[in-house]
Design a protein around this motif. Structure first.
Motif, PDB file in Angstrom:
ATOM      1  N   THR A  25     -22.396  29.288  34.078  1.00  9.89           N
ATOM      2  CA  THR A  25     -22.466  30.360  33.164  1.00  9.89           C
ATOM      3  C   THR A  25     -24.185  30.700  33.122  1.00  9.89           C
ATOM      4  O   THR A  25     -24.522  31.905  32.998  1.00  9.89           O
ATOM      5  CB  THR A  25     -22.023  30.243  31.815  1.00  9.89           C
TER       6      THR A  25
ATOM      7  N   SER B 285     -31.810  32.153  26.467  1.00  5.16           N
ATOM      8  CA  SER B 285     -30.966  33.398  26.076  1.00  5.16           C
ATOM      9  C   SER B 285     -31.000  33.873  24.651  1.00  5.16           C
ATOM     10  O   SER B 285     -31.148  35.128  24.470  1.00  5.16           O
ATOM     11  CB  SER B 285     -29.619  33.339  26.651  1.00  5.16           C
TER      12      SER B 285
ATOM     13  N   ARG C  99     -32.007  31.937  34.327  1.00  2.56           N
ATOM     14  CA  ARG C  99     -31.091  31.930  35.540  1.00  2.56           C
ATOM     15  C   ARG C  99     -31.747  31.062  36.549  1.00  2.56           C
ATOM     16  O   ARG C  99     -30.851  30.571  37.628  1.00  2.56           O
ATOM     17  CB  ARG C  99     -30.874  33.295  36.081  1.00  2.56           C
TER      18      ARG C  99
ATOM     19  N   GLU D 106     -13.745  37.728  25.351  1.00  2.00           N
ATOM     20  CA  GLU D 106     -15.139  37.993  24.839  1.00  2.00           C
ATOM     21  C   GLU D 106     -14.933  38.917  23.622  1.00  2.00           C
ATOM     22  O   GLU D 106     -15.440  38.843  22.584  1.00  2.00           O
ATOM     23  CB  GLU D 106     -15.948  38.709  25.843  1.00  2.00           C
TER      24      GLU D 106
ATOM     25  N   ARG E  96     -21.537  34.843  31.682  1.00  2.00           N
ATOM     26  CA  ARG E  96     -20.112  34.662  31.797  1.00  2.00           C
ATOM     27  C   ARG E  96     -19.844  33.513  32.795  1.00  2.00           C
ATOM     28  O   ARG E  96     -20.580  33.522  33.743  1.00  2.00           O
ATOM     29  CB  ARG E  96     -19.543  36.068  32.330  1.00  2.00           C
TER      30      ARG E  96
ATOM     31  N   SER F 297     -25.321  33.285  35.671  1.00  3.32           N
ATOM     32  CA  SER F 297     -24.811  34.583  35.611  1.00  3.32           C
ATOM     33  C   SER F 297     -25.707  35.617  34.731  1.00  3.32           C
ATOM     34  O   SER F 297     -26.408  35.035  33.586  1.00  3.32           O
ATOM     35  CB  SER F 297     -23.254  34.559  34.861  1.00  3.32           C
ATOM     36  N   ARG F 298     -25.971  36.684  35.282  1.00  8.40           N
ATOM     37  CA  ARG F 298     -26.758  37.713  34.437  1.00  8.40           C
ATOM     38  C   ARG F 298     -26.317  38.011  32.935  1.00  8.40           C
ATOM     39  O   ARG F 298     -27.014  38.143  31.944  1.00  8.40           O
ATOM     40  CB  ARG F 298     -26.880  39.039  35.190  1.00  8.40           C
ATOM     41  N   THR F 299     -24.995  38.126  32.849  1.00  7.71           N
ATOM     42  CA  THR F 299     -24.255  38.069  31.469  1.00  7.71           C
ATOM     43  C   THR F 299     -24.054  36.935  30.858  1.00  7.71           C
ATOM     44  O   THR F 299     -23.455  37.077  29.804  1.00  7.71           O
ATOM     45  CB  THR F 299     -22.889  38.926  31.806  1.00  7.71           C
TER      46      THR F 299
END
Length: 324
Positions: free
Chosen positions: A265, A321, A21, A204, A272, A268-270
C-alpha cells in the motif's frame, strides 16, 4: 509571482507523498546493497533462483488473495487453512488414482470451501472478518489434526509423479508462470473490473456503497472465496514441490502475506492495496529473510529483523501520508 507562490505550497504538499512512495524502494535497494557487500553468495544465480522458486512463489500467490481481502476492508487469517485443505485434497486424490486435472479441481474446491465458510460467517451471520476468519483458522486447525492422525504428513505413494514444480514452459519455470497468471487475473479484476470497483467501494466507503445499491454482503462473501482460491492454488504448488501434504504448513504464510500487502500500500499513490505493490512487498520480505540466513542469523532473529523493517516502513508511510 503569485502563481509561483501558489505553486510552491502545492509542491510542498506533494513532497511528503513522494517520499512516502519511495520508502520501500529506497530500503529495498539499501538491503540488496548491504547483503551484496556482506555475503558473496547473495547475488549468485543459484541463490537468486532458489529465492524466487522456493520462497517467493508460494507467498506471492497467497498474498495476492490477501490483497483483495484487505482492499475490501477486511483481513483473512484463514488463508493457511484454505491452502492446507487444498494440499490435503490434492494429495489424497492423486493417491486414490485420479489424474492431475481432477486432483487440481478437487483441491481448488476444497480451498474454496474454506472461503465459502468465511462468506457465510461474514455475509450471512454478519461477523467481522477478523473474528470470522480467526474462527475458521481454529476450526481448520482441529479438522486437519483429526484427518491426519494428529498432524502426520501424507506423502504421495510410490509411482505417482507430478512434475509441476520442476516443469518449464518456454524456459520459464511453471510456478513463476502460475504466479504471473494469478497476479494478472486478480490485478485486472481489482484495478479494472466491475467487481473490483464494488470491492473497493465496500472497503473504503461501506455506507456510500450501501446507499448506492451495492450488495455489500454478497461482495464480501465473494471476496473471501476468491482469497481462498488463491491460497488453494498455492496449496497445489506446495504439494507438487514437496510431494506431500504437511498439516498446518499453510499457517506459516499468513503473517508474511499480511505484511507484504500493507507494504504494497505504501507504493500506491492512493494508499490502496494493489497487486504490483504486494508482489514487491513479497520480494522485499524474501530478500531480507534470504540475506539474513546467508550471513548466519538464526530464524528468530530473522523474524525480529523483518518485523522491525516492516514497522519502520509502515510508520514512515503513516507519518508521511498524514502530512499531506
Amino acid at each position: 509571482m503569485s502563481d509561483t507562490a501558489a505553486a510552491s505550497p502545492a509542491r510542498e504538499r506533494r513532497a511528503p507523498l513522494a517520499w512516502h512512495r519511495l520508502a520501500v524502494p529506497a530500503v529495498f535497494i539499501a538491503v540488496v546493497v548491504f547483503f551484496a557487500l556482506t555475503t558473496p553468495t547473495f547475488l549468485t544465480v543459484a541463490n537468486l533462483t532458489s529465492l524466487l522458486l522456493n520462497n517467493f512463489t508460494l507467498l506471492a500467490i497467497v498474498s495476492t488473495g490477501m490483497t483483495i481481502a484487505v482492499a475490501a476492508g477486511g483481513i483473512d487469517l484463514s488463508v493457511g487453512t484454505a491452502l492446507d485443505f487444498s494440499s490435503l485434497a490434492f494429495i489424497v486424490l492423486l493417491n486414490s488414482g485420479f489424474g492431475f486435472a481432477t486432483a487440481s479441481a478437487g483441491a481448488l474446491a476444497a480451498g474454496a470451501a474454506a472461503g465459502a465458510f468465511n462468506a457465510v460467517l461474514i455475509g450471512g451471520l454478519r461477523l467481522t472478518p477478523f473474528l470470522a476468519t480467526l474462527g475458521t483458522l481454529f476450526v481448520g486447525t482441529s479438522v486437519q489434526q483429526l484427518l491426519s492422525g494428529g498432524g502426520l504428513p501424507i506423502y504421495l505413494i510410490p509411482g505417482v509423479h507430478i512434475g509441476l514444480a520442476s516443469a518449464k514452459l518456454g524456459g520459464i519455470p511453471v510456478p513463476l508462470l502460475i504466479v504471473a497468471g494469478v497476479a494478472a487475473v486478480y490485478g485486472l479484476v481489482l484495478a479494472r473490473g466491475r467487481f473490483g470497483r464494488a470491492l473497493i467501494a465496500v472497503g473504503e466507503q461501506p455506507a456510500v456503497a450501501y446507499y448506492s445499491g451495492l450488495r455489500a454482503r454478497r461482495v464480501s462473501g465473494l471476496t473471501y472465496i476468491a482469497c481462498a482460491l488463491a491460497a488453494a492454488v498455492a496449496g497445489i504448488v506446495l504439494s507438487s514441490t514437496v510431494s506431500a501434504y504437511v498439516p498446518l504448513s499453510g499457517n506459516a504464510f499468513m503473517l508474511n502475506a499480511i505484511g507484504a500487502t500493507f507494504i504494497g500500500t505504501t507504493l500506491s499513490r492512493t494508499g490502496r492495496p494493489n497487486i504490483v505493490g504486494t508482489l514487491l512487498g513479497v520480494l522485499f520480505l524474501n530478500v531480507v529473510a534470504n540475506g539474513l540466513l546467508l550471513i548466519g542469523w538464526n530464524f528468530y532473529w530473522q523474524q525480529v529483523s523483518t518485523g522491525v523493517l516492516i514497522f519502520a516502513i509502515l510508520a514512515f508511510s503513516f507519518v508521511s501520508s498524514s502530512r499531506t
